[in-house]
Scaffold this motif. Structure first.
Motif, PDB file in Angstrom:
ATOM      1  N   MET A 273       2.556  54.151  18.807  1.00 43.69           N
ATOM      2  CA  MET A 273       1.894  53.452  17.705  1.00 43.69           C
ATOM      3  C   MET A 273       0.414  53.256  18.007  1.00 43.69           C
ATOM      4  O   MET A 273      -0.449  53.437  17.129  1.00 43.69           O
ATOM      5  N   LYS A 276      -1.450  56.499  17.536  1.00 41.35           N
ATOM      6  CA  LYS A 276      -1.617  56.863  16.133  1.00 41.35           C
ATOM      7  C   LYS A 276      -2.616  55.969  15.407  1.00 41.35           C
ATOM      8  O   LYS A 276      -3.458  56.448  14.637  1.00 41.35           O
ATOM      9  N   TRP A 277      -2.577  54.657  15.674  1.00 42.44           N
ATOM     10  CA  TRP A 277      -3.340  53.719  14.856  1.00 42.44           C
ATOM     11  C   TRP A 277      -4.495  53.040  15.568  1.00 42.44           C
ATOM     12  O   TRP A 277      -5.306  52.380  14.936  1.00 42.44           O
ATOM     13  N   GLY A 281      -4.069  49.396  14.700  1.00 41.06           N
ATOM     14  CA  GLY A 281      -2.694  49.125  15.095  1.00 41.06           C
ATOM     15  C   GLY A 281      -2.575  47.997  16.105  1.00 41.06           C
ATOM     16  O   GLY A 281      -1.648  47.182  16.034  1.00 41.06           O
ATOM     17  N   MET A 306      -2.981  48.830   8.573  1.00 38.20           N
ATOM     18  CA  MET A 306      -1.985  49.881   8.446  1.00 38.20           C
ATOM     19  C   MET A 306      -1.381  49.833   7.047  1.00 38.20           C
ATOM     20  O   MET A 306      -1.319  48.773   6.430  1.00 38.20           O
ATOM     21  N   PRO A 307      -0.904  50.967   6.522  1.00 35.96           N
ATOM     22  CA  PRO A 307      -0.289  50.965   5.191  1.00 35.96           C
ATOM     23  C   PRO A 307       0.929  50.054   5.132  1.00 35.96           C
ATOM     24  O   PRO A 307       1.594  49.806   6.147  1.00 35.96           O
ATOM     25  N   GLU A 310       4.280  50.365   7.313  1.00 32.98           N
ATOM     26  CA  GLU A 310       4.101  51.163   8.528  1.00 32.98           C
ATOM     27  C   GLU A 310       4.528  50.397   9.775  1.00 32.98           C
ATOM     28  O   GLU A 310       5.163  50.964  10.675  1.00 32.98           O
ATOM     29  N   TRP A 311       4.197  49.100   9.857  1.00 31.29           N
ATOM     30  CA  TRP A 311       4.623  48.332  11.023  1.00 31.29           C
ATOM     31  C   TRP A 311       6.148  48.336  11.136  1.00 31.29           C
ATOM     32  O   TRP A 311       6.702  48.484  12.229  1.00 31.29           O
ATOM     33  N   ASN A 313       8.103  50.618  10.263  1.00 31.01           N
ATOM     34  CA  ASN A 313       8.566  51.938  10.720  1.00 31.01           C
ATOM     35  C   ASN A 313       8.670  52.010  12.241  1.00 31.01           C
ATOM     36  O   ASN A 313       9.338  52.910  12.772  1.00 31.01           O
ATOM     37  N   TRP A 314       7.997  51.093  12.922  1.00 34.28           N
ATOM     38  CA  TRP A 314       8.013  51.070  14.379  1.00 34.28           C
ATOM     39  C   TRP A 314       8.962  49.987  14.917  1.00 34.28           C
ATOM     40  O   TRP A 314       8.871  49.590  16.066  1.00 34.28           O
TER      41      TRP A 314
END
Length: 327
Positions: A273, A276-277, A281, A306-307, A310-311, A313-314
């Motif tokens: 994460m 990516k962010w 992030g 973050m969209p 999205e959080w 999703n992790w």
């Protein structure tokens, strides 16, 4: 708590490259939101209480390039004062130094010393990175180190310096300078980490090697590195610090190795994460997990979050980290 080192070198362990916190909106006539020093102190104190050995303020994650000289001093001095009041008067602080000019680099270092930082983490000069060579890097760092009022570490982050790579041979030469006390390698070349960490020509009690990636913590610490300067630890400090404790302990028991492998898997997965962010992030994670800061992100062009969703999703990776953090 006072941390005393055997020399003017930083201690071994986990450092955190802390993000710089800002208020939610600008105060006219200012164009950008001001610093949130109160949250900066709150977060820094939380890290100090939960196994983190030191901070990197105003590094790449700290957006030093987006701050004015006055703001950089305000943040550094404010955190130093806040940590002292919280019972951490000598807590280790590295100040990021992210400019190319030798004169301006020395100006930043002088300000950092005045504000209370013990070391400067000096980024390799990369504006003309494609034209740089190892001889020029050696001369540049030597000139800075000769005149710096505080000890410095070499900061090699190819992602923001036009792919400059400081060679192992250059580190060997720089490590002999009395005012150069370590390096941070923010790249995936594990061979460079291992070569510099194990080089018999380097005094490793004085010159400390840190990775910028927690994904590499276990492997490189077991082969001589001093630790990591890791963004995930800004969210989950106890877990990353525990991984370091296991990696550095000798002898390595079967039980400790099993725990280390379990933690390294969890850390490496969650680090995806961060990869990516980045700063956005890290700030989102601090807000979601520690309830500090806000979701405004950094300063332009990093402003934003973050969209939506999205959080979540992790959740598997972060849920595992959360469980370890509570142990």
């Amino acid at each position: 708590m006072t941390i005393v080192t055997a020399s003017n070198s930083p201690p071994e362990g986990v450092f955190v490259p802390v993000p710089t916190f800002f208020k939610s909106s600008p105060v006219p006539p200012a164009l950008q939101a001001p610093l949130d020093v109160e949250t900066q102190i709150q977060h820094s104190t939380h890290l100090a209480k939960n196994g983190i050995r030191g901070l990197v303020l105003l590094g790449s994650t700290g957006e030093a390039i987006h701050l004015s000289r006055a703001e950089r001093y305000e943040l550094l001095s404010g955190v130093r004062k806040g940590l002292t009041e919280a019972g951490f008067p000598d807590y280790p602080i590295m100040a990021g130094i992210l400019v190319n000019s030798v004169d301006e680099t020395l100006e930043w270092l002088a300000d950092a010393k005045k504000a209370g930082a013990q070391w400067g983490l000096v980024l390799a000069p990369g504006y003309f990175g494609a034209a740089a060579n190892q001889e020029n890097l050696l001369e540049w760092y030597t000139l800075v180190a000769d005149l710096s009022p505080i000890p410095i570490l070499v900061y090699n982050y190819p992602g923001v310096t036009n792919n400059i790579m400081v060679s192992p041979e250059t580190y060997t030469k720089l490590a002999a300078h009395p005012n150069i006390v370590g390096c941070k390698m923010s790249h995936g070349n594990v061979s460079h980490h291992v070569q510099v960490s194990l080089d018999p020509a380097i005094d490793h009690s004085k010159f400390r090697v840190y990775s910028g990636f927690g994904q590499q913590l276990g492997p490189i610490v077991m082969f001589g590195a001093a630790g990591v300067i890791d963004g995930l630890a800004a969210i989950y400090p106890r877990t990353v610090a525990r991984l370091f404790e296991l990696a550095v302990k000798r002898p390595v028991t079967e039980e400790a190795l099993k725990e280390m492998q379990t933690l390294q898997f969890a850390v490496s997965r969650a680090e995806e994460m961060i990869v990516k962010w980045g700063i956005v992030g890290i700030k989102e994670g601090i807000y979601q997990v520690l309830k500090m800061g806000n979701l405004e992100g950094g300063r332009l062009p990093l402003k934003g979050r973050m969209p939506d969703g999205e959080w979540e999703n992790w959740s598997v990776a972060m849920g595992a980290m959360e469980k370890f953090e509570q142990v």
